[in-house]
Write a protein that holds these residues in place. Structure first.
Motif, short mmCIF file in Angstrom:
data_model
loop_
_atom_site.label_atom_id
_atom_site.label_comp_id
_atom_site.label_asym_id
_atom_site.label_seq_id
_atom_site.Cartn_x
_atom_site.Cartn_y
_atom_site.Cartn_z
N UNK A 191 0.87 -1.03 0.10
CA UNK A 191 -0.07 -0.05 0.01
C UNK A 191 0.73 1.30 -0.04
N UNK A 192 0.23 2.48 -0.30
CA UNK A 192 1.12 3.51 -0.42
C UNK A 192 1.57 3.98 0.94
N UNK A 193 1.03 3.54 2.12
CA UNK A 193 1.94 3.79 3.39
C UNK A 193 2.65 2.55 4.00
N UNK A 194 3.11 1.81 2.80
CA UNK A 194 4.04 0.67 3.48
C UNK A 194 5.24 0.52 2.67
N UNK A 195 6.16 -0.05 3.32
CA UNK A 195 7.32 -0.36 2.67
C UNK A 195 7.70 -1.91 2.65
N UNK A 196 8.16 -2.48 1.45
CA UNK A 196 8.13 -3.97 1.75
C UNK A 196 9.67 -4.26 1.03
N UNK A 197 10.21 -5.06 1.58
CA UNK A 197 11.61 -5.59 1.15
C UNK A 197 11.81 -7.19 1.53
N UNK A 198 12.27 -7.71 0.54
CA UNK A 198 12.79 -9.33 0.85
C UNK A 198 11.65 -10.05 1.50
N UNK A 199 10.28 -10.00 1.32
CA UNK A 199 9.35 -10.75 1.41
C UNK A 199 8.58 -10.27 3.12
N UNK A 200 9.09 -8.86 3.37
CA UNK A 200 8.52 -8.32 4.67
C UNK A 200 7.86 -6.81 4.21
N UNK A 201 7.31 -6.53 5.21
CA UNK A 201 6.59 -5.06 5.20
C UNK A 201 6.48 -4.26 6.45
N UNK A 202 6.64 -3.21 6.26
CA UNK A 202 6.35 -2.27 7.69
C UNK A 202 5.90 -1.17 7.22
N UNK A 203 5.21 -0.22 8.24
CA UNK A 203 4.76 0.98 7.84
C UNK A 203 5.60 2.06 7.54
N UNK A 204 5.15 3.12 6.36
CA UNK A 204 6.03 4.15 6.26
C UNK A 204 5.63 5.19 7.18
N UNK A 205 6.53 6.23 7.43
CA UNK A 205 6.52 7.33 8.06
C UNK A 205 6.00 8.45 7.09
N UNK A 206 5.40 9.73 7.69
CA UNK A 206 4.93 10.87 6.67
C UNK A 206 5.80 10.92 5.50
N UNK A 207 7.15 11.22 6.12
CA UNK A 207 8.35 11.74 5.34
C UNK A 207 8.61 10.80 3.98
N UNK A 208 8.49 9.56 4.25
CA UNK A 208 8.53 8.68 2.93
C UNK A 208 7.34 8.50 2.25
N UNK A 209 6.18 8.48 2.60
CA UNK A 209 5.06 8.52 1.92
C UNK A 209 5.05 9.73 0.92
N UNK A 210 5.23 10.94 1.34
CA UNK A 210 5.50 12.22 0.62
C UNK A 210 6.64 12.19 -0.38
N UNK A 211 7.77 11.62 -0.12
CA UNK A 211 8.88 11.32 -0.82
C UNK A 211 8.52 10.58 -2.09
N UNK A 212 7.73 9.31 -1.78
CA UNK A 212 7.12 8.71 -3.04
C UNK A 212 6.44 9.33 -3.86
N UNK A 213 5.38 10.35 -3.55
CA UNK A 213 4.56 11.01 -4.18
C UNK A 213 4.97 11.73 -4.78
N UNK A 214 5.94 12.46 -4.46
CA UNK A 214 6.80 13.59 -5.15
C UNK A 214 7.98 13.20 -6.09
N UNK A 215 8.19 11.74 -6.11
CA UNK A 215 9.32 11.25 -6.97
C UNK A 215 10.63 11.25 -6.35
N UNK A 216 10.74 11.58 -4.85
CA UNK A 216 11.93 11.64 -4.25
C UNK A 216 12.39 10.61 -3.35
#
Length: 336
Positions: A136-161
């Motif tokens: 989901x947009x507020x999640x980060x996945x890596x190597x078969x695991x997921x964790x919640x994203x902080x606000x800063x990374x959610x915005x960075x993904x939306x802005x292509x950063x």
């Protein structure tokens, strides 16, 4: 494999005692423990005189050797000549009983390793995912695991950063994802960076490199600077089986205004040491992310807690002043 443990401490006698108690029950015990104390009081020395630990040597440094990087360099010089590995731990960590055993195992598995980091397991909640899981947009996945994203990374993904390299690696515009974004998979991952307070290095590394004294006092990002320079000459790894907890004790930390300035100025220094001639695109991204993170931090001023509002304001002010200072007083870059 003989190894030394170096702990640089400053006014944290009780957290240090908790750490040493977890060291005392390790399945692999250090050949020596060096405590490098920069405290201006005697609480740490009194605590150690009342609690004896095998192979421990205590040093109280003077003002010219006080500060994280200076204390580390001091401790390296005092380490036994026959130690093969130097381990560094923050004074507010607590180890699982097989921490050192797993750390040393990584050197046996990867004999080319110049450094191996441990894994902090009390800060993030990870969940195992199915092979075809779509984040989901507020999640980060890596190597078969997921964790919640902080606000800063959610915005960075939306802005292509967002970072375009794996966790623990540094993109050309810096602002990558730390090794805290590696999951508790039990695997050993190659990285470019280690967290200084949960790290270890072959002693031979220090024949060529030392911790930079640019990072005075608290030394924010000194670990990123050092390990990025180490990764230029060899390989670094993180063993997610070498587990410990980090409790972020507040004593000995700088005020939020100074911290905010460090975030920007020290971050700029680390970026330009790694990338002395960044492209225009990388420059734009570094500054854009720096301002985005400042804006995100400033939104905490709306928090109902007066203490948190003041901290958010002073840190945001420090970040802002830190950025403007780059226009007329850039850090002097050293590649030593």
């Amino acid at each position: 494999m003989k190894f030394s443990l170096l702990v640089c401490t400053y006014k944290r006698a009780m957290p240090l005692l908790q750490l040493l108690e977890s060291v005392a029950v390790q399945t692999c015990y250090p050949s020596e423990i060096l405590i490098i104390d920069g405290s201006v009081d005697d609480e740490t020395s009194l605590m150690l005189s009342n609690n004896l630990f095998l192979n421990l040597t205590y040093f109280k440094v003077s003002s010219e050797d006080r500060g994280l990087t200076r204390q580390r360099n001091f401790g390296i010089k005092k380490a036994s000549s026959d130690s093969e590995i130097l381990c560094f731990l923050d004074d507010d960590t607590v180890l699982e009983a097989d921490y050192f055993e797993n750390l040393l195992d990584a050197y046996a598995i990867y004999p080319e390793a110049l450094g191996v980091g441990g894994y902090i397991n009390n800060e993030v909640i990870w969940t195992k995912t199915d092979p075809n899981y779509i984040a989901k947009s507020n999640e980060f996945t890596f190597d078969g695991w997921k964790r919640n994203e902080g606000k800063r990374f959610v915005l960075r993904k939306k802005l292509g950063l967002d970072s375009n390299v794996p966790p623990g690696f540094s993109p050309s515009f810096s602002h990558g994802r730390s090794i805290g974004f590696l999951p508790p998979s039990g695997k050993i991952y190659e990285t470019q960076q280690l967290m200084g307070g949960v790290s270890s290095f072959r002693k031979s590394v220090f024949d060529k490199l030392q911790f930079s004294t640019y990072f005075e006092g608290y030394g924010l990002y000194e670990d990123a600077d050092f390990t990025l320079r180490v990764s230029n000459i060899g390989k670094l790894f993180v063993n997610t089986n070498a587990k410990l907890a980090h409790y972020h004790n507040e004593s000995g930390r700088p005020n939020k205004y100074d911290y905010g300035k460090m975030v920007v100025r020290n971050g700029y220094y680390v970026w330009r040491v790694k990338n002395p001639k960044p492209s225009l695109k990388s420059k734009v991204k570094w500054h854009a992310i720096t301002w985005l993170l400042t804006v995100v931090r400033s939104t905490n001023i709306l928090d109902k807690s007066s203490i948190k509002r003041k901290e958010a304001f002073t840190e945001s002010l420090g970040r802002t002043i830190g950025w403007w200072s780059l226009l007329f007083n850039k850090p002097k870059i050293s590649h030593l």
